[in-house]
Scaffold this motif. Structure first.
Motif, mmCIF file in Angstrom:
data_model
loop_
_atom_site.group_PDB
_atom_site.id
_atom_site.type_symbol
_atom_site.label_atom_id
_atom_site.label_comp_id
_atom_site.label_asym_id
_atom_site.label_seq_id
_atom_site.Cartn_x
_atom_site.Cartn_y
_atom_site.Cartn_z
ATOM 1 N N GLU A 48 5.752 3.104 1.776
ATOM 2 C CA GLU A 48 4.984 1.915 1.451
ATOM 3 C C GLU A 48 4.702 1.133 2.731
ATOM 4 O O GLU A 48 5.553 1.084 3.628
ATOM 5 N N ASP A 83 -4.374 2.658 0.045
ATOM 6 C CA ASP A 83 -3.632 3.209 -1.076
ATOM 7 C C ASP A 83 -4.068 4.646 -1.330
ATOM 8 O O ASP A 83 -5.265 4.932 -1.373
ATOM 9 N N VAL A 103 0.858 -1.179 0.000
ATOM 10 C CA VAL A 103 0.000 0.000 0.000
ATOM 11 C C VAL A 103 0.897 1.232 0.000
ATOM 12 O O VAL A 103 1.785 1.350 0.836
#
Lengths: 930, 203
Positions: free
Chosen positions: A29, A92, A19
């Motif tokens: 991330e 995300d 993500v």
């Protein structure tokens, strides 16, 4: 570089699902299943912002709702302020930044939906940890209706932060059982935040927040649950607490249990080398899990002198405490009370656990200090409630399971169910506990010993409060703001009590704790508003003719919840031009108006006339069948309450009309008297406001229009006199026609079924066309009635005005032995000659439109205040018929001042006006009969 | 009179298409439709007196004796339902067009006893709500417990749905009738349609 603090395996994250997110302007991330906090820690970010008052660096301190430091502002996909990084699930495209205190709301409207649900159950369980799951499981097996709420994405509670696979499997199985049971509602991501009397609990469910921009638009993002439970089980767990020592706010100082959660649940090492400082056993479990995950444990500092000096090859410094945490913007070293120093980037702290008693306290539960536990625990509550597990101060999992089972059983049985078979409880290997010690503040520099991290409250601040003489923890809270931040003192509340007690030299138990109030955790206003916004914020009531009015360009006026046509402007017309045209049409030709909003009450029974005689000031019982009378109702204080017409349908049946705004109040007024004062009267009242639609047909040519529509109805003045009614057929529709006038003109009110309103309206409109019939709205109606001096109750009166003040002596019966308000008319106050009277006003310049509400004074130039006031303007309009503006006003002794000049201060000017009779148009009443 | 009957307009006639769309969009999870022009008589009389007995006998349906109850005659096109509104007040609901006849029958059966029979057929319109999510839809705006064991067939209440006063009647097979004042009907339909968005079927 990416996620260098992530362990190689384990945790409840999905390592196959990366993500991407942005924090503080940098891209990172993480994995699905992370919180923003765990993902930041995985990337080596522990500091999230600086503190609100002192600007000191602050980092992630906890792993759940109790987080005091890591406030963040979400910027994308949609701005949302004041969230904690520990409760924001990672998705995300998340863009966020740390907040030093306050955030910002979005400028644009929130496109997401928010809604609410009502739920009812036999047993509500709050918290889906071991105790809550056990309770819900037992209760559900009994057949009871169960609601289980938990703030995490999956049930398990504290187990989620452990490696107890057997217990976790049990939790998953129980959750599956509960989900499969149609009488159970399992709500995850749901925080119970308010607990009120009669087991009314309010919770917020975060339904699609965790999906970010991918959230389906048709689903509500957050939902408020209003839950009414017959029995409640609180299994809300406990929050770990820290204690006051120098530098205890440095990023890298973290609750030991939180570190354990990060390593087990999220596969994240919160640091490389840790010192553990504890006053109890629980931190050892954290140390073990961190050690196994590859975090070096430099030392364990155990405040208990009898602690074992060795533990898994790590040195245990028994009987020692911390002098300070040292470092610039993160812990670099930990200094002990004996001066020894350990290099470390992490200092895990456990100074004990506080049962989460907020909900219990909100609803009146007592919290008592338990000296063995070193914390406040539940001690009696007036609700039907059980407390189980850590919320009750029982920390071993086995104990939580047993208490949960017992609580679930008790709750089920209390609501009439027999506890049934449940899934066997898991076995857990727990070491017998050794007693903790309780410490609040350690020696050192009190100005860097923090009690409330979010509010920047130090021991020095609390000493100032106690030094100023405060002895109550409630006073200290308000003086220092400790415990008043977004976290409501989840980690700091008990510590504050402990420090105050320490400084005052009193027992914590004697000092007590502050009272908890809802909400337990912050709730967005958007969620609380739900769908009650925009057009659905408040009901709009419309008549059966609303769509016609809309289609014909009407502008609307709000009258209570009703939308009434205000005026019907033609091309290029403003309000004044349209109203002038509408008024002229009614006075000179014929007009029509939708009067359906008038309140209507059917009053019938042998004593109906007696009731109305008692409620109206005038005599109603003498009214003949077929006739109509205007009437006024007063309250017991003699002040006008409502007015309207009374239609006698039969000797024992009347139809009463009320003002638009008072329809329900008048019916309640009648019922109140019938049920409480005069139960002997045989009268039944029924609201028929929306049974009948009413069209007012008004003007010198109205008789011709009616004649065309009702060919069989004799409409001559002699056949159909003023203040009578006829049941007939109008335009082929069954109708009741009343000859009533609210304008002084010849006029009729045509009443038909609400269903027939449009058919009637269109027929009248068509039949009136040859006569130039004009639709008019409330503004014109107001002008016409004001020209005749007819008051509007609620506009020209305000609850301090008698019928006599309105010049309506004639409506007050001298014959009736009694009626509501009569006695008050004999009061000296009501007989004073300088009471305010309703009068007319004509501005001397013939041009100024006085604003409604304008005050009136006697003098030409204003003296120094206070300026004696004569009264005020209640209605003011331009009059087409008079060719000038005029007003109605309530003026002291007004009827004795006819022809006198008074002044209305408007801005800098004093506008001269002359007092006149309120009846300015057709005072002889010649127009009424056409 | 026939052509005039054609011109009659029920308060929610304008919303029929939008309501039908709800059923389609939710894949049948929610069904909402107006039952226009139902006969509704407000009946007020002494529940212990001879008028109560005579009225019930004439209707062929017992008058419910306490709060939260509704009684119905045999299902069918001429079904009558009586809803308890107060200790001396009921709403008699019947098929469209029967209000005059039914009122006259009741009046004559009650005779000289003190009672009020008032035609209120146009005062409220009726919505029929059914489908697997009908109960949830109502629960989003009604604080009452609508569980089938608590509020099933034969249950009734005067309550708030969203911000509108309604009379709620439990029907067979988990269906509901919602009776709402004509002036509030448009608001309530807007609210119901908005509430049904939650149950839309997405591709």
């Amino acid at each position: 570089m990416s996620q260098e603090f992530r362990t190689t395996s384990g945790g409840r994250i999905d390592r196959d699902q990366a993500v991407r997110f942005r924090f503080g302007g940098r891209d990172y991330e993480g994995y699905a299943g992370d919180t923003l906090a765990s993902a930041l820690l995985a990337n080596g970010v522990i500091q999230t912002s600086t503190s609100i008052k002192l600007g000191r660096p602050r980092g992630i301190f906890a792993a759940g709702v109790e987080e005091p430091n890591a406030l963040v502002q979400v910027e994308e996909p949609f701005p949302e302020p004041m969230l904690t990084a520990t409760t924001v699930e990672l998705y995300d495209g998340l863009v966020a930044r740390g907040l030093p205190g306050q955030g910002r709301l979005a400028n644009e409207p929130d496109p997401a939906r928010y809604d609410a649900m009502h739920a009812h159950c036999d047993v509500l369980v709050v918290g889906a940890g071991p105790a809550g799951l056990a309770a819900a499981s037992v209760a559900a097996a009994s057949g009871a209706r169960v609601v289980l709420v938990d703030d995490q994405p999956e049930p398990g509670g504290s187990l989620l932060g452990t490696r107890e696979t057997g217990a976790l499997d049990w939790a998953a199985s129980v959750a599956a059982d509960l989900r499969a049971n149609p009488e159970v509602r399992l709500l995850t991501r749901t925080t119970a935040f308010g607990y009120y009397d009669d087991n009314y609990v309010i919770a917020v469910e975060r339904r699609t927040n965790h999906l970010g921009a991918a959230a389906p638009a048709h689903l509500s993002r957050e939902r408020i649950w209003r839950i009414r439970a017959r029995h409640v089980v609180l299994a809300t767990g406990a929050h770990e607490r820290s204690l006051a020592f120098d530098g205890n706010d440095l990023p890298g100082v973290m609750l030991a249990g939180a570190a354990r959660t990060y390593v087990n649940r999220y596969g994240v090492r919160p640091g490389r080398r840790a010192v553990v400082f504890t006053t109890n056993d629980s931190a050892y479990a954290a140390a073990a899990d961190l050690l196994d995950a590859g975090v070096e444990i430099a030392a364990i500092v155990d405040a208990r002198p009898d602690a074992n000096p060795q533990w898994r090859g790590v040195e245990v410094l028994a009987g020692h405490t911390i002098a300070r945490a040292r470092g610039e913007d993160r812990v670099a070293a930990v200094v002990l009370d004996d001066g020894r120093e350990f290099a470390a980037d992490l200092l895990l702290v456990s100074a004990g656990w506080n049962p989460a008693g907020a909900l219990y306290s909100q609803v009146g539960g007592r919290l008592r200090f338990d000296a063995d536990l070193g914390a406040f625990r539940p001690d009696g509550c007036r609700q039907a409630v059980e407390v189980a597990g850590a919320a009750n101060g029982t920390y071993p999992v086995v104990g939580c399971l047993a208490e949960g089972t017992a609580a679930g059983q008790k709750a089920a049985e209390a609501t009439g169910f027999t506890a049934g078979q449940v899934r066997p409880l898991p076995t857990i290997d727990e070491r017998p506990a050794t007693p903790p010690v309780h410490l609040w503040a350690l020696p050192g520099d009190e100005a860097t010993q923090f009690v409330d991290l979010q509010r920047d409250v130090t021991v020095a601040d609390i000493r100032r409060a106690t030094g100023a003489g405060m002895r109550s923890v409630e006073h200290v809270k308000r003086y220092t703001t400790a415990g008043t931040a977004h976290d409501q003192g989840k980690t700091s509340g008990t510590l504050t009590s402990g420090v105050v007690a320490h400084l005052l030299g009193v027992d914590v138990g004697d000092l007590g704790t502050t009272t908890f109030r809802p909400p337990y955790a912050p709730v967005s206003f958007a969620a609380l508003a739900g769908r009650d916004r925009g057009a659905l914020h408040d009901p709009v009531r419309v008549t059966a003719l609303h769509s016609w009015h809309e289609a014909h360009g009407a502008l609307f006026e709000n009258v209570g919840q009703w939308k009434r046509p205000w005026y019907y402007p033609q091309a290029g017309e403003d309000l004044h031009a349209a109203v002038r045209r509408e008024c002229r049409a009614v006075r000179e030709g014929v007009g029509m108006m939708d009067a359906s909003t008038l309140g209507k009450i059917d009053v019938q029974g042998p004593d109906a006339a007696v009731l109305l005689d008692r409620l109206y000031t005038n005599l109603i019982s003498t009214l003949k069948v077929g006739a109509i009378r205007y009437g006024v109702m007063c309250r017991a204080d003699g002040m006008v309450f409502d007015d309207g017409t009374v239609i006698r349908l039969a000797s024992d049946r009347f139809l009463v009309t009320t003002t638009t705004g008072n329809a329900a109040a008048v019916l309640d007024w009648m019922e109140d008297f019938l049920q409480t004062e005069w139960p002997d009267l045989r009268v039944r009242c029924t609201s028929v406001t929306e049974q009948w639609a009413t069209v007012a047909l008004v003007g010198p040519r109205s008789r011709e229009v009616l004649g065309a529509l009702a060919p069989h109805l004799p409409v001559d003045n002699a056949d159909f006199p003023f203040m009578t009614w006829r049941d007939t057929s109008v335009a082929g529709l069954p109708a009741r026609v009343c000859r009533i006038s609210f304008s002084g003109e010849l006029a009729y009110e045509l009443n038909v079924s609400w269903w027939d309103a449009l058919a009637l309206w269109e027929a009248v409109y068509a039949a009136g066309e040859p006569f130039g019939i004009t639709t008019y709205g409330t503004e014109t109606m107001h002008v016409l009635r004001a020209e005749k001096g007819y008051p509007i109750i609620g506009q020209d009166t305000d609850g301090t005005v008698t019928p006599q003040d309105l010049g309506m002596d004639w409506v007050v019966s001298k014959k009736k032995p009694d009626f509501v308000g009569k006695r008050s008319f004999a009061r000296a106050e009501n007989a004073r000659p300088d009471r305010k009277h309703l009068v007319g006003l004509l501005p001397d310049d013939g041009a100024t439109l006085l604003p409604e509400g304008a005050h009136l004074v006697e003098m030409e130039t204003l003296p120094e205040p206070p300026v004696p006031m004569l009264g005020h303007v209640t209605s003011s309009y331009h009059s087409a018929a008079l060719g000038r503006p005029f007003a109605l006003a309530l003026i002291r002794g007004g009827r004795d001042r006819m022809g006198e000049r008074v002044y209305a201060p408007l801005g800098e000017a004093l506008v001269p006006v002359t007092i006149t009779s309120p009846v300015l148009y057709d005072p002889e009443g010649t127009r009424r009969d056409g | 009179m026939a052509e005039q009957t054609l011109l009659r307009q029920s308060p929610l006639a304008f919303a029929a298409d939008r309501l039908a769309e709800v059923t389609r969009a939710t894949g049948g999870a929610v069904y909402i439709a107006e039952l226009p022009f139902l006969t509704q008589l407000n009946l007020r009389l002494d529940p212990k007196g001879p008028a109560a007995e005579a009225g019930a006998l004439e209707l062929g349906v017992p008058l419910p004796t306490g709060p939260g109850a509704a009684t119905s005659g045999p299902a069918g096109s001429d079904e009558l339902t009586v809803v308890w509104l107060g200790p001396d007040e009921w709403l008699v609901i019947g098929p469209p067009g029967t209000e005059s006849d039914l009122a006259a029958r009741l009046r004559s059966a009650i005779g000289d006893e003190h009672a009020a029979v008032v035609d209120v057929s146009a005062q409220r319109t009726t919505l029929e709500l059914s489908g697997p999510r009908a109960r949830d839809l109502l629960a989003s705006g009604c604080a009452l417990d609508l569980h089938p064991r608590v509020f099933g067939e034969g249950a009734s209440a005067q309550t708030l749905l969203a911000r509108a006063q309604v009379i709620l009647v439990g029907r067979r097979d988990g269906a509901f009738r919602v009776l709402v004042r004509a002036s509030f009907a448009a608001y309530l339909v807007d609210w119901l349609i908005d509430a049904s968005v939650e149950y839309r079927v997405t591709r």
